[in-house]
Design an enzyme around this catalytic site. Structure first.
Site, PDB file in Angstrom:
ATOM      1  N   CYS A 165       0.971  -1.622  -0.166  1.00 56.69           N
ATOM      2  CA  CYS A 165      -0.231   0.063   0.082  1.00 56.69           C
ATOM      3  C   CYS A 165       1.158   1.142   0.292  1.00 56.69           C
ATOM      4  O   CYS A 165       0.670   2.612  -0.349  1.00 56.69           O
ATOM      5  CB  CYS A 165      -1.439   0.332   1.396  1.00 56.69           C
ATOM      6  SG  CYS A 165      -1.863  -1.262   1.375  1.00 56.69           S
ATOM      7  N   ASN A 174      -9.925   0.423  -0.948  1.00 58.21           N
ATOM      8  CA  ASN A 174      -7.865   0.284  -0.820  1.00 58.21           C
ATOM      9  C   ASN A 174      -8.060   0.176  -1.807  1.00 58.21           C
ATOM     10  O   ASN A 174      -8.073  -1.562  -2.129  1.00 58.21           O
ATOM     11  CB  ASN A 174      -8.567  -0.739   0.809  1.00 58.21           C
ATOM     12  CG  ASN A 174      -6.400  -0.797   1.363  1.00 58.21           C
ATOM     13  OD1 ASN A 174      -6.152  -0.779  -0.188  1.00 58.21           O
ATOM     14  ND2 ASN A 174      -6.219  -0.974   1.836  1.00 58.21           N
ATOM     15  N   HIS A 217      -3.313   7.116   1.784  1.00 59.74           N
ATOM     16  CA  HIS A 217      -3.582   5.951   1.448  1.00 59.74           C
ATOM     17  C   HIS A 217      -4.867   5.955   1.781  1.00 59.74           C
ATOM     18  O   HIS A 217      -5.125   6.196   3.241  1.00 59.74           O
ATOM     19  CB  HIS A 217      -2.595   5.262   2.102  1.00 59.74           C
ATOM     20  CG  HIS A 217      -2.980   3.587   1.391  1.00 59.74           C
ATOM     21  ND1 HIS A 217      -3.694   2.695   0.452  1.00 59.74           N
ATOM     22  CD2 HIS A 217      -3.517   2.892   2.475  1.00 59.74           C
ATOM     23  CE1 HIS A 217      -4.098   1.897   0.485  1.00 59.74           C
ATOM     24  NE2 HIS A 217      -3.323   1.722   2.170  1.00 59.74           N
TER      25      HIS A 217
HETATM   26  O1  UT7 Z   1      -3.861  -0.632   3.104  1.00 60.00           O
HETATM   27  C1  UT7 Z   1      -2.591  -1.143   4.826  1.00 60.00           C
HETATM   28  C2  UT7 Z   1      -3.375  -1.193   5.704  1.00 60.00           C
HETATM   29  N1  UT7 Z   1      -4.320  -1.405   6.168  1.00 60.00           N
HETATM   30  C3  UT7 Z   1      -5.454  -0.930   7.144  1.00 60.00           C
HETATM   31  O2  UT7 Z   1      -4.926  -0.478   7.770  1.00 60.00           O
HETATM   32  C4  UT7 Z   1      -6.287  -1.822   7.670  1.00 60.00           C
HETATM   33  C5  UT7 Z   1      -6.470  -1.681   8.600  1.00 60.00           C
HETATM   34  N2  UT7 Z   1      -7.209  -1.954   9.575  1.00 60.00           N
HETATM   35  C6  UT7 Z   1      -8.471  -1.380   9.580  1.00 60.00           C
HETATM   36  O3  UT7 Z   1      -8.766  -0.547   9.209  1.00 60.00           O
HETATM   37  C7  UT7 Z   1      -9.831  -2.817  11.031  1.00 60.00           C
HETATM   38  O4  UT7 Z   1      -8.532  -2.874  11.727  1.00 60.00           O
HETATM   39  C8  UT7 Z   1     -11.057  -3.475  10.132  1.00 60.00           C
HETATM   40  C9  UT7 Z   1     -11.225  -2.900   9.200  1.00 60.00           C
HETATM   41  C10 UT7 Z   1      -9.696  -4.442   8.965  1.00 60.00           C
HETATM   42  C11 UT7 Z   1     -11.148  -4.323  11.112  1.00 60.00           C
HETATM   43  O5  UT7 Z   1     -11.885  -2.941  11.998  1.00 60.00           O
HETATM   44  P1  UT7 Z   1     -12.122  -3.447  13.593  1.00 60.00           P
HETATM   45  O6  UT7 Z   1     -12.652  -2.006  14.378  1.00 60.00           O
HETATM   46  O7  UT7 Z   1     -10.263  -3.788  14.028  1.00 60.00           O
HETATM   47  O8  UT7 Z   1     -12.500  -4.800  13.899  1.00 60.00           O
HETATM   48  P2  UT7 Z   1     -12.164  -6.522  14.219  1.00 60.00           P
HETATM   49  O9  UT7 Z   1     -11.163  -7.120  13.866  1.00 60.00           O
HETATM   50  O10 UT7 Z   1     -11.627  -6.467  15.810  1.00 60.00           O
HETATM   51  O11 UT7 Z   1     -13.668  -7.409  14.114  1.00 60.00           O
HETATM   52  C12 UT7 Z   1     -14.426  -6.920  15.687  1.00 60.00           C
HETATM   53  C13 UT7 Z   1     -15.170  -7.948  15.431  1.00 60.00           C
HETATM   54  C14 UT7 Z   1     -14.966  -9.585  14.752  1.00 60.00           C
HETATM   55  O12 UT7 Z   1     -15.753 -10.389  15.745  1.00 60.00           O
HETATM   56  P3  UT7 Z   1     -15.679 -10.509  17.045  1.00 60.00           P
HETATM   57  O13 UT7 Z   1     -14.476 -11.202  17.151  1.00 60.00           O
HETATM   58  O14 UT7 Z   1     -15.571  -9.498  17.623  1.00 60.00           O
HETATM   59  O15 UT7 Z   1     -16.886 -11.430  17.236  1.00 60.00           O
HETATM   60  C15 UT7 Z   1     -15.168 -10.140  13.814  1.00 60.00           C
HETATM   61  O16 UT7 Z   1     -15.370 -11.248  13.675  1.00 60.00           O
HETATM   62  O17 UT7 Z   1     -16.145  -7.805  13.711  1.00 60.00           O
HETATM   63  C16 UT7 Z   1     -16.043  -8.757  13.047  1.00 60.00           C
HETATM   64  N3  UT7 Z   1     -16.403  -8.645  11.465  1.00 60.00           N
HETATM   65  C17 UT7 Z   1     -16.673  -8.828  11.118  1.00 60.00           C
HETATM   66  N4  UT7 Z   1     -18.333  -8.580  10.974  1.00 60.00           N
HETATM   67  C18 UT7 Z   1     -19.308  -7.982  10.082  1.00 60.00           C
HETATM   68  C19 UT7 Z   1     -14.661  -8.667  10.844  1.00 60.00           C
HETATM   69  N5  UT7 Z   1     -15.510  -8.105   9.706  1.00 60.00           N
HETATM   70  C20 UT7 Z   1     -16.445  -7.902   9.296  1.00 60.00           C
HETATM   71  C21 UT7 Z   1     -17.230  -8.315   8.260  1.00 60.00           C
HETATM   72  N6  UT7 Z   1     -18.647  -7.756   8.808  1.00 60.00           N
HETATM   73  N7  UT7 Z   1     -16.615  -7.581   7.072  1.00 60.00           N
END
Ligand code: UT7
Length: 326
Positions: A114, A283, A253
């Protein structure tokens, strides 16, 4: 002679097919509400079957060259930031070189995921300052859809395909311009391979023999992004004796709107000064900055003389910033 790298044109291209969050919610267990609130993404463009990274890049490059009024025989350097090359080799940049009909100079890819566009800008700026290139094409182009595991809801909702390009010319820095030059003021790139396992593909030519799928520890990457980006934007400003209030446009980005908001907040930048395309593009990895830059130029927001700060972080981890006076 001292040269500065001046951006003289930009272009971008997005594949025709648009996939909305609602479309994705029919394939994996997700909702528009979850994706929108966690990331700011509403839809993404996805390349058609057979449409490759070089196809997208070529369209963006042609628009940038037209915008700059530059012909193929003037281009003596093509650098493509991509993590989704058409082939393992040769570089996508040489495929583009051939498609453009450029038969001189050099063309190669930069792999910084990225951060690819920021890295490519940094490399090209070095070539220009060293007097080794006069007119360069810098492209960020990706078909991230080909790397996704479409059954993994934690990653497949986050990415999209697209390409953006700029034409950069070597401009001789004359005495009178030294205090207020137009062009790249500085570039700053960093990496830390200790965090490789946070964002990677589970394949590759010398390990599994195929490209693999993107894997990410989202929460951890998020934390690093917030910290590293805050540091690198300060580094860029300090290097130039500028403060955040001097910036006209932040062109970040587009990985997550919450990461972008956090950087803008640290810089005390009002929302109106941040170029946001994540809602429509998701992204697009190395393509996201040049896509956003081109959007803001074409709708008249970015004007001659504006101070622009670009920043990115991605797999590696890699991160960086570019400060430009347009
Ligand atoms: O470009 C390269 C750099 N990349 C980035 O900068 C991405 C950085 N990370 C992020 O943008 C965020 O961490 C995400 C958008 C990927 C995830 O957001 P988050 O607030 O950190 O969520 P999480 O990973 O902690 O997940 C929270 C919950 C989980 O469920 P439990 O374990 O709390 O029950 C996941 O299983 O959300 C669940 N989950 C989803 N639910 C519905 C994960 N993906 C999804 C989804 N729809 N698509």
């Amino acid at each position: 002679m001292t040269f500065i790298s001046r951006i003289v044109g930009s272009g971008s291209y997005l594949p025709e097919k648009v996939v909305t969050n609602d479309d994705l919610s029919k394939k994996v267990e997700t909702t528009d509400e979850w994706i929108t609130s966690r990331t700011g993404i509403k839809r993404r463009h996805i390349a058609a079957e057979g449409e490759t990274t070089s196809d997208l890049a070529l369209k963006a490059a042609r628009k940038a060259m037209q915008d700059a009024g530059v012909s193929a025989d003037e281009i003596d350097l093509i650098v493509v930031g991509t993590t989704t090359p058409d082939r393992t080799f040769p570089a996508t940049a040489v495929t583009i070189q051939a498609k453009l009909g450029v038969i001189h100079g050099a063309a190669f890819d930069v792999q910084a995921v990225c951060s690819g566009f920021v890295y490519a800008m940094s490399v090209v700026d070095g070539f220009i300052k060293a007097g080794q290139a006069k007119t360069a094409l810098v492209i960020g182009a990706e078909t991230m859809s080909r790397l996704l595991d479409w059954e993994d809801r934690a990653t497949c909702v986050l990415f999209g395909d697209g390409a953006g390009a700029v034409v950069i010319k070597a401009v001789e820095l004359k005495n009178g311009m030294k205090n207020h030059p137009h062009g790249i003021l500085s570039t700053h790139i960093h990496s830390d391979g200790r965090y490789e396992e946070l964002l990677y593909t589970d394949g590759g030519p010398s390990s599994t023999g195929d490209a693999g799928h993107l894997r990410m520890e989202g929460k951890e990457v998020f934390k690093h992004a917030v910290t590293n980006l805050a540091e690198v934007v300060v580094e860029a400003l300090e290097k130039n004796g500028l403060s955040a209030s001097d910036i006209d446009w932040l062109v970040p980005h587009q990985a997550n709107k919450r990461i972008i908001d956090s950087t803008a907040k640290k810089l005390k930048m009002p929302r109106e000064k941040v170029i946001l395309t994540i809602e429509d593009h998701a992204n697009t990895s190395a393509a996201s900055i040049p896509l956003a830059l081109d959007a803001a130029r074409r709708d008249g927001r970015i004007k001659d003389g504006d101070l622009i700060l670009m920043e990115a972080m991605g797999g590696g981890l890699t991160w960086g910033a570019v400060l430009v006076r347009w």
